[in-house]
Write a protein that holds these residues in place. Structure first.
Motif, PDB file in Angstrom:
ATOM      1  N   GLY A  64       0.833  -1.192   0.000  1.00 47.10           N
ATOM      2  CA  GLY A  64       0.000   0.000   0.000  1.00 47.10           C
ATOM      3  C   GLY A  64       0.863   1.236   0.000  1.00 47.10           C
ATOM      4  N   MET A  65       0.281   2.347  -0.338  1.00 46.23           N
ATOM      5  CA  MET A  65       1.042   3.587  -0.444  1.00 46.23           C
ATOM      6  C   MET A  65       1.063   4.312   0.895  1.00 46.23           C
ATOM      7  SD  MET A  65       0.055   5.138  -4.113  1.00 46.23           S
ATOM      8  CE  MET A  65      -1.182   4.166  -4.922  1.00 46.23           C
ATOM      9  N   THR A  66       2.155   5.001   1.126  1.00 44.27           N
ATOM     10  CA  THR A  66       2.267   5.799   2.333  1.00 44.27           C
ATOM     11  C   THR A  66       1.560   7.122   2.108  1.00 44.27           C
ATOM     12  OG1 THR A  66       4.358   6.724   1.586  1.00 44.27           O
ATOM     13  CG2 THR A  66       4.458   4.740   2.904  1.00 44.27           C
ATOM     14  N   SER A  67       1.621   7.961   3.105  1.00 43.17           N
ATOM     15  CA  SER A  67       0.886   9.219   3.031  1.00 43.17           C
ATOM     16  C   SER A  67       1.373  10.127   1.925  1.00 43.17           C
ATOM     17  CB  SER A  67       0.989   9.947   4.380  1.00 43.17           C
ATOM     18  OG  SER A  67       2.353  10.180   4.698  1.00 43.17           O
ATOM     19  N   ASN A  68       2.629   9.991   1.536  1.00 45.10           N
ATOM     20  CA  ASN A  68       3.155  10.843   0.473  1.00 45.10           C
ATOM     21  C   ASN A  68       3.212  10.105  -0.859  1.00 45.10           C
ATOM     22  OD1 ASN A  68       5.176   9.088   1.052  1.00 45.10           O
ATOM     23  ND2 ASN A  68       6.804  10.619   1.165  1.00 45.10           N
ATOM     24  N   ASN A  69       2.395   9.025  -0.961  1.00 50.92           N
ATOM     25  CA  ASN A  69       2.272   8.264  -2.209  1.00 50.92           C
ATOM     26  C   ASN A  69       3.559   7.583  -2.625  1.00 50.92           C
ATOM     27  OD1 ASN A  69      -0.428   8.831  -2.551  1.00 50.92           O
ATOM     28  ND2 ASN A  69      -0.017  10.726  -3.673  1.00 50.92           N
ATOM     29  N   GLU A  70       4.426   7.314  -1.693  1.00 51.68           N
ATOM     30  CA  GLU A  70       5.631   6.557  -1.978  1.00 51.68           C
ATOM     31  C   GLU A  70       5.559   5.228  -1.257  1.00 51.68           C
ATOM     32  OE1 GLU A  70       9.060   8.748  -0.968  1.00 51.68           O
ATOM     33  OE2 GLU A  70       8.782  10.260  -2.512  1.00 51.68           O
ATOM     34  N   VAL A  71       6.099   4.200  -1.873  1.00 53.06           N
ATOM     35  CA  VAL A  71       6.093   2.880  -1.270  1.00 53.06           C
ATOM     36  C   VAL A  71       7.334   2.723  -0.419  1.00 53.06           C
ATOM     37  CG1 VAL A  71       5.919   0.428  -1.753  1.00 53.06           C
ATOM     38  CG2 VAL A  71       4.907   2.081  -3.314  1.00 53.06           C
ATOM     39  N   PRO A  72       7.201   2.289   0.849  1.00 51.65           N
ATOM     40  CA  PRO A  72       8.351   2.207   1.733  1.00 51.65           C
ATOM     41  C   PRO A  72       9.356   1.167   1.270  1.00 51.65           C
ATOM     42  CG  PRO A  72       6.445   1.132   2.711  1.00 51.65           C
ATOM     43  CD  PRO A  72       5.960   1.827   1.488  1.00 51.65           C
ATOM     44  N   LEU A  73      10.606   1.410   1.586  1.00 52.00           N
ATOM     45  CA  LEU A  73      11.669   0.483   1.242  1.00 52.00           C
ATOM     46  C   LEU A  73      11.918  -0.484   2.389  1.00 52.00           C
ATOM     47  CD1 LEU A  73      14.272   2.890  -0.384  1.00 52.00           C
ATOM     48  CD2 LEU A  73      12.769   1.292  -1.559  1.00 52.00           C
ATOM     49  N   LEU A  74      12.065  -1.737   2.040  1.00 44.95           N
ATOM     50  CA  LEU A  74      12.380  -2.752   3.030  1.00 44.95           C
ATOM     51  C   LEU A  74      13.546  -3.574   2.516  1.00 44.95           C
ATOM     52  CD1 LEU A  74       8.859  -4.099   4.040  1.00 44.95           C
ATOM     53  CD2 LEU A  74      10.301  -2.531   5.335  1.00 44.95           C
ATOM     54  N   ARG A  75      14.229  -4.232   3.447  1.00 43.00           N
ATOM     55  CA  ARG A  75      15.304  -5.131   3.066  1.00 43.00           C
ATOM     56  C   ARG A  75      14.810  -6.560   3.160  1.00 43.00           C
ATOM     57  NH1 ARG A  75      21.521  -5.337   5.162  1.00 43.00           N
ATOM     58  NH2 ARG A  75      22.064  -7.358   4.267  1.00 43.00           N
ATOM     59  N   PHE A  76      15.070  -7.331   2.138  1.00 40.14           N
ATOM     60  CA  PHE A  76      14.620  -8.702   2.095  1.00 40.14           C
ATOM     61  C   PHE A  76      15.824  -9.621   2.048  1.00 40.14           C
ATOM     62  CE2 PHE A  76      10.951  -6.450   0.202  1.00 40.14           C
ATOM     63  CZ  PHE A  76      10.004  -6.807   1.144  1.00 40.14           C
ATOM     64  N   HIS A  77      16.110 -10.249   3.183  1.00 38.47           N
ATOM     65  CA  HIS A  77      17.233 -11.175   3.247  1.00 38.47           C
ATOM     66  C   HIS A  77      16.996 -12.397   2.359  1.00 38.47           C
ATOM     67  CE1 HIS A  77      18.950  -8.828   6.482  1.00 38.47           C
ATOM     68  NE2 HIS A  77      17.857  -8.954   7.197  1.00 38.47           N
ATOM     69  N   GLY A  78      15.721 -12.749   2.158  1.00 41.09           N
ATOM     70  CA  GLY A  78      15.414 -13.913   1.350  1.00 41.09           C
ATOM     71  C   GLY A  78      15.905 -13.793  -0.082  1.00 41.09           C
ATOM     72  N   LEU A  79      15.882 -12.584  -0.632  1.00 40.37           N
ATOM     73  CA  LEU A  79      16.378 -12.388  -1.994  1.00 40.37           C
ATOM     74  C   LEU A  79      17.895 -12.558  -2.040  1.00 40.37           C
ATOM     75  CD1 LEU A  79      14.198  -9.359  -3.152  1.00 40.37           C
ATOM     76  CD2 LEU A  79      13.810 -11.803  -3.497  1.00 40.37           C
ATOM     77  N   ASP A  80      18.573 -12.094  -0.999  1.00 42.64           N
ATOM     78  CA  ASP A  80      20.014 -12.356  -0.897  1.00 42.64           C
ATOM     79  C   ASP A  80      20.289 -13.856  -0.868  1.00 42.64           C
ATOM     80  OD1 ASP A  80      20.648  -9.690  -0.835  1.00 42.64           O
ATOM     81  OD2 ASP A  80      20.864  -9.578   1.334  1.00 42.64           O
ATOM     82  N   THR A  81      19.489 -14.574  -0.081  1.00 42.15           N
ATOM     83  CA  THR A  81      19.683 -16.024   0.038  1.00 42.15           C
ATOM     84  C   THR A  81      19.489 -16.712  -1.305  1.00 42.15           C
ATOM     85  OG1 THR A  81      18.943 -15.984   2.342  1.00 42.15           O
ATOM     86  CG2 THR A  81      18.884 -18.109   1.195  1.00 42.15           C
ATOM     87  N   LEU A  82      18.440 -16.355  -2.010  1.00 40.97           N
ATOM     88  CA  LEU A  82      18.168 -16.986  -3.299  1.00 40.97           C
ATOM     89  C   LEU A  82      19.272 -16.678  -4.304  1.00 40.97           C
ATOM     90  CD1 LEU A  82      14.319 -16.445  -3.696  1.00 40.97           C
ATOM     91  CD2 LEU A  82      15.520 -18.553  -3.134  1.00 40.97           C
TER      92      LEU A  82
END
Length: 408
Positions: free
Chosen positions: A15-33
């Motif tokens: 979902g979008m944040t209040s300023n219409n930007e999508v928050p950034l997250l770190r996904f360790h699973g993509l590193d693993t793959l």
């Protein structure tokens, strides 16, 4: 092949944040793959030197699937990056996208290609194709000889990705003029089913043509099915489809994301089915199902794993020690590992003569050292240059907006 910061950070899509930007997250699973993908590819190519203990042979024999995992990851990551501006009502800049890809891909690639062209001892096989095929990323489209008899044959997968980078932004510009869920489903299914149909036609009309000698079947399969871009886009299509779903249907994705571990189990099952079609070996014209259906089955299986990797609660999302550094070095490892193995084997024939763990350790240490050198000497400086360039452009854009503000 996308890695480093874009691999480890991806917009959330819940979902979008209040300023219409999508928050950034770190996904360790993509590193693993990504780490798993490069490790199994390296094991597969190490088989050329018969340096593997028997316990690793089952993994090495199917290590070629690591490339298919790379394709799904690239489709998901690059698709996500290109789709992000549409959430803000913007259109991605083709110039900026291609410039970022050039900064990311070309410096390290050209450095390694220079070694291949100028240092014969660097080559893991006797000869090279014409230099223009490497510079234009058309190596996989104009194969004149048996690929494995020539050096730098693994460049085929980079060629596929380069063609993907070239075409996807243009395709999205057309598609996003009138987006719809049914269009996405139809497009992805058309690509996957069309790939099966195309491989079937080539298999039965070219590879297994009655006039072709049996000893030519494998060569023709590699030349006209395994390497060309137009027969290997299953994984890229599945990855982009996931990116579209996650970006524009966050409510659907949130329901799917509750079952991260189930996605992982289903993904593993699909990959096992694909490998069973290949008799847990390489795709072969003697096993037509491996040519027709293994690639889409792998794409679906790895797509489910990628989805699991970004789902809260999935065991795949947990941090695995050592996965992040391997993910960062994956591109450099991909470019150099075959040559480094060749050079190591020639320089240390006694130490690498036996198929034991010592030989494997020597090989991996040499590959990691070479990849680390390439990363810090070439990759990272250009990534930093790219970041500075992007920062200057953003600063200039903000300054322009301020100057044009009628209130000032």
């Amino acid at each position: 092949m996308e890695q480093a910061q874009p691999l480890r950070y991806l917009f959330c899509g819940h979902g979008m944040t209040s300023n219409n930007e999508v928050p950034l997250l770190r996904f360790h699973g993509l590193d693993t793959l990504r780490a798993v993908a490069i490790l199994v590819v390296m094991l597969y190519h190490l088989n050329m030197y018969s340096l593997l203990p028997a316990v690793l042979n089952p993994i090495a024999s199917v290590g070629w699937v690591g490339v298919d995992l790379f394709f799904v990851l690239s489709g998901f990551l690059i698709g996500s990056q290109l789709l992000k501006p549409y959430l803000n009502g913007e259109v991605p800049s083709l110039k900026e996208f291609y410039a970022r890809r050039a900064y990311r891909i070309l410096p390290a690639y050209l450095a390694v290609l220079f070694l291949y062209l100028t240092v014969p001892s660097w080559r893991e096989a006797p000869g090279l194709y014409a230099p223009w095929q490497y510079f234009t990323f058309t190596w996989n489209l104009f194969l004149l000889h048996y690929p494995e008899a020539h050096a730098f044959s693994h460049v085929w997968s980079l060629c596929v990705e380069e063609h993907f980078y070239l075409i996807l932004p243009l395709l999205l510009l057309v598609f996003m003029r009138s987006p719809a869920v049914w269009k996405t489903v139809v497009l992805v299914l058309s690509i996957v089913l069309g790939g099966i149909a195309l491989r079937a036609w080539v298999l039965y009309h070219v590879v297994l043509n009655p006039g072709v000698p049996d000893e030519m079947h494998g060569l023709l399969m590699m030349k006209f099915i395994y390497y060309p871009t137009y027969t290997r886009v299953d994984g890229l299509a599945i990855g982009v489809g996931l990116a579209i779903l996650r970006t524009f249907r966050p409510s659907w994705w949130s329901r799917i994301a509750r079952h991260g571990n189930l996605l992982l189990l289903c993904g593993v099952a699909a990959v096992v089915v694909a490998l069973r079609l290949c008799n847990f070996d390489y795709p072969s014209p003697d096993l037509p199902a491996s040519i027709l259906f293994a690639f889409p089955a792998l794409a679906v299986g790895f797509g489910l794993m990628v989805a699991s990797a970004v789902c809260d609660g999935s065991i795949l999302k947990r941090r695995v020690p050592g996965a992040a550094p391997l993910a960062v070095l994956a591109y450099s490892l991909y470019l150099t590992h075959k040559s480094v193995a060749h050079v190591t084997h020639r320089m240390l024939p006694v130490l690498t003569a036996q198929a034991d763990w010592r030989s494997v350790c020597i090989y991996f240490v040499a590959c990691l050292c070479a990849a680390t050198l390439l990363y810090f000497a070439v990759e990272r400086p250009f990534l930093r240059l790219r970041s500075r360039r992007s920062a200057k452009q953003k600063s200039a854009a903000v300054g322009s907006e301020v100057r044009l503000d009628p209130a000032i």
